[in-house]
Write a protein that holds these residues in place. Structure first.
Motif, PDB file in Angstrom:
ATOM      1  N   THR A   1       0.337  -1.007   0.100  1.00 17.48           N
ATOM      2  CA  THR A   1      -0.088  -0.363   0.001  1.00 17.48           C
ATOM      3  C   THR A   1       1.190   1.172  -0.118  1.00 17.48           C
ATOM      4  O   THR A   1       0.752   2.635  -0.429  1.00 17.48           O
ATOM      5  CB  THR A   1      -0.782   0.053   1.407  1.00 17.48           C
ATOM      6  N   LYS A   2       1.872   1.672   0.879  1.00 17.96           N
ATOM      7  CA  LYS A   2       2.958   2.436   0.870  1.00 17.96           C
ATOM      8  C   LYS A   2       3.714   2.598  -0.537  1.00 17.96           C
ATOM      9  O   LYS A   2       3.414   3.816  -1.295  1.00 17.96           O
ATOM     10  CB  LYS A   2       3.632   1.978   2.149  1.00 17.96           C
ATOM     11  N   GLU A   3       3.813   1.234  -0.978  1.00 19.14           N
ATOM     12  CA  GLU A   3       4.501   1.584  -2.656  1.00 19.14           C
ATOM     13  C   GLU A   3       3.285   2.466  -3.714  1.00 19.14           C
ATOM     14  O   GLU A   3       4.091   2.886  -4.302  1.00 19.14           O
ATOM     15  CB  GLU A   3       5.034   0.436  -3.325  1.00 19.14           C
ATOM     16  N   GLU A   4       2.104   1.588  -3.508  1.00 23.39           N
ATOM     17  CA  GLU A   4       1.218   1.827  -4.256  1.00 23.39           C
ATOM     18  C   GLU A   4       0.568   3.434  -3.748  1.00 23.39           C
ATOM     19  O   GLU A   4       1.254   4.223  -5.168  1.00 23.39           O
ATOM     20  CB  GLU A   4      -0.041   1.304  -3.817  1.00 23.39           C
ATOM     21  N   LEU A   5       0.730   4.248  -2.867  1.00 23.57           N
ATOM     22  CA  LEU A   5       0.873   5.379  -2.119  1.00 23.57           C
ATOM     23  C   LEU A   5       1.568   6.107  -3.008  1.00 23.57           C
ATOM     24  O   LEU A   5       1.451   7.203  -3.702  1.00 23.57           O
ATOM     25  CB  LEU A   5       0.382   5.630  -0.871  1.00 23.57           C
ATOM     26  N   GLU A   6       2.880   5.760  -2.648  1.00 21.63           N
ATOM     27  CA  GLU A   6       4.217   6.667  -3.046  1.00 21.63           C
ATOM     28  C   GLU A   6       4.800   6.545  -5.177  1.00 21.63           C
ATOM     29  O   GLU A   6       4.953   7.788  -4.935  1.00 21.63           O
ATOM     30  CB  GLU A   6       5.145   5.703  -2.298  1.00 21.63           C
ATOM     31  N   ASN A   7       4.065   5.853  -5.298  1.00 21.03           N
ATOM     32  CA  ASN A   7       3.778   5.867  -6.945  1.00 21.03           C
ATOM     33  C   ASN A   7       2.640   6.630  -7.101  1.00 21.03           C
ATOM     34  O   ASN A   7       2.567   7.642  -8.742  1.00 21.03           O
ATOM     35  CB  ASN A   7       3.686   4.378  -7.673  1.00 21.03           C
ATOM     36  N   PHE A   8       1.178   6.843  -6.959  1.00 24.25           N
ATOM     37  CA  PHE A   8       0.403   7.088  -7.089  1.00 24.25           C
ATOM     38  C   PHE A   8       0.685   9.269  -7.116  1.00 24.25           C
ATOM     39  O   PHE A   8       0.367   9.636  -8.073  1.00 24.25           O
ATOM     40  CB  PHE A   8      -0.756   7.341  -6.381  1.00 24.25           C
ATOM     41  N   LEU A   9       1.335   9.211  -6.139  1.00 26.96           N
ATOM     42  CA  LEU A   9       1.881  10.815  -5.768  1.00 26.96           C
ATOM     43  C   LEU A   9       3.048  11.097  -6.604  1.00 26.96           C
ATOM     44  O   LEU A   9       2.998  12.245  -6.858  1.00 26.96           O
ATOM     45  CB  LEU A   9       2.336  10.446  -3.953  1.00 26.96           C
ATOM     46  N   SER A  10       3.750  10.074  -6.703  1.00 24.54           N
ATOM     47  CA  SER A  10       4.837  10.787  -8.081  1.00 24.54           C
ATOM     48  C   SER A  10       4.615  11.010  -9.231  1.00 24.54           C
ATOM     49  O   SER A  10       4.865  11.794 -10.026  1.00 24.54           O
ATOM     50  CB  SER A  10       5.845   9.795  -7.537  1.00 24.54           C
ATOM     51  N   GLN A  11       3.143  10.751  -9.445  1.00 23.24           N
ATOM     52  CA  GLN A  11       2.703  10.599 -11.247  1.00 23.24           C
ATOM     53  C   GLN A  11       1.789  11.981 -11.010  1.00 23.24           C
ATOM     54  O   GLN A  11       1.791  12.247 -12.152  1.00 23.24           O
ATOM     55  CB  GLN A  11       1.494   9.789 -11.049  1.00 23.24           C
ATOM     56  N   PHE A  12       0.957  12.343  -9.550  1.00 22.71           N
ATOM     57  CA  PHE A  12       0.526  13.292  -9.952  1.00 22.71           C
ATOM     58  C   PHE A  12       0.414  14.365  -8.789  1.00 22.71           C
ATOM     59  O   PHE A  12      -0.325  14.932  -8.684  1.00 22.71           O
ATOM     60  CB  PHE A  12      -1.130  12.626  -9.398  1.00 22.71           C
ATOM     61  N   THR A  13       1.430  14.321  -8.021  1.00 22.70           N
ATOM     62  CA  THR A  13       2.022  15.424  -7.690  1.00 22.70           C
ATOM     63  C   THR A  13       1.868  17.098  -8.275  1.00 22.70           C
ATOM     64  O   THR A  13       1.109  17.776  -7.054  1.00 22.70           O
ATOM     65  CB  THR A  13       3.925  15.793  -6.909  1.00 22.70           C
ATOM     66  N   CYS A  14       1.991  17.399  -9.566  1.00 23.96           N
ATOM     67  CA  CYS A  14       1.754  18.542  -9.695  1.00 23.96           C
ATOM     68  C   CYS A  14       0.236  19.013  -9.537  1.00 23.96           C
ATOM     69  O   CYS A  14      -0.749  20.260  -9.273  1.00 23.96           O
ATOM     70  CB  CYS A  14       2.084  18.696 -10.940  1.00 23.96           C
ATOM     71  N   VAL A  15      -0.586  17.918  -9.687  1.00 20.53           N
ATOM     72  CA  VAL A  15      -2.477  18.010  -9.937  1.00 20.53           C
ATOM     73  C   VAL A  15      -2.781  18.290  -8.828  1.00 20.53           C
ATOM     74  O   VAL A  15      -3.494  18.679  -8.350  1.00 20.53           O
ATOM     75  CB  VAL A  15      -3.108  16.406 -11.505  1.00 20.53           C
ATOM     76  N   LEU A  16      -1.892  16.971  -7.491  1.00 16.91           N
ATOM     77  CA  LEU A  16      -3.227  17.742  -6.662  1.00 16.91           C
ATOM     78  C   LEU A  16      -1.871  18.865  -5.559  1.00 16.91           C
ATOM     79  O   LEU A  16      -3.120  19.130  -5.090  1.00 16.91           O
ATOM     80  CB  LEU A  16      -2.279  16.000  -5.458  1.00 16.91           C
ATOM     81  N   ASP A  17      -0.878  19.273  -6.081  1.00 22.30           N
ATOM     82  CA  ASP A  17      -0.589  20.894  -5.242  1.00 22.30           C
ATOM     83  C   ASP A  17      -1.376  21.589  -6.821  1.00 22.30           C
ATOM     84  O   ASP A  17      -0.627  23.183  -7.084  1.00 22.30           O
ATOM     85  CB  ASP A  17       0.865  20.749  -5.478  1.00 22.30           C
ATOM     86  N   ALA A  18      -2.361  21.601  -7.687  1.00 19.58           N
ATOM     87  CA  ALA A  18      -2.878  22.496  -8.528  1.00 19.58           C
ATOM     88  C   ALA A  18      -2.777  23.631  -7.761  1.00 19.58           C
ATOM     89  O   ALA A  18      -2.664  24.857  -9.089  1.00 19.58           O
ATOM     90  CB  ALA A  18      -3.712  22.007  -8.799  1.00 19.58           C
ATOM     91  N   PRO A  19      -3.641  24.168  -6.802  1.00 13.63           N
ATOM     92  CA  PRO A  19      -3.918  26.051  -6.192  1.00 13.63           C
ATOM     93  C   PRO A  19      -1.853  26.030  -6.563  1.00 13.63           C
ATOM     94  O   PRO A  19      -1.881  27.321  -7.160  1.00 13.63           O
ATOM     95  CB  PRO A  19      -4.234  25.574  -5.216  1.00 13.63           C
ATOM     96  N   SER A  20      -0.871  25.732  -6.360  1.00 10.19           N
ATOM     97  CA  SER A  20       0.223  26.739  -5.786  1.00 10.19           C
ATOM     98  C   SER A  20       0.906  26.454  -7.633  1.00 10.19           C
ATOM     99  O   SER A  20       1.640  26.345  -8.251  1.00 10.19           O
ATOM    100  CB  SER A  20       0.515  25.943  -5.426  1.00 10.19           C
TER     101      SER A  20
END
Length: 100
Positions: free
Chosen positions: A29-48
């Motif tokens: 689960t930790k690896e899946e979360l890390e992979n997810f975050l690495s792919q979508f960091t810019c999108v998830l930080d969209a306001p910035s």
């Protein structure tokens, strides 16, 4: 006394098997979360990243936040399960040491 020691040892063995499974689940689960975050960091930080309000209200963004939330909760739950199992094993090992 021997019966109690055998029972404690058996419970420790069962808990260790559960711990192995829980650690594998947590790591996965930790690896899946890390992979997810690495792919979508810019999108998830969209306001910035300078996205417009209209872009932020896009259902795609909501789906990403929902998935991030789901993976984060799974990771936390798995980590808690591992911690609880380790504590229970330690308590039983201590009890076993007192009964020897």
């Amino acid at each position: 006394m021997d019966k109690k020691i055998i029972q404690i040892n058996h419970e420790i063995e069962l808990l260790r098997a559960q711990l192995t499974a829980a650690e594998a689940t947590y790591q996965s689960t930790k690896e899946e979360l890390e992979n997810f975050l690495s792919q979508f960091t810019c999108v998830l930080d969209a306001p910035s990243c300078g996205c417009s309000e209209e872009e932020l209200n896009d259902p795609k963004f909501e789906a990403l936040y929902t998935e991030q939330d789901r993976l984060t909760k799974l990771s936390k739950a798995s980590r808690l399960k591992v911690k609880e199992l380790k504590e229970r094993i330690s308590a039983l090992e201590e009890e076993l040491g007192q009964n020897l």
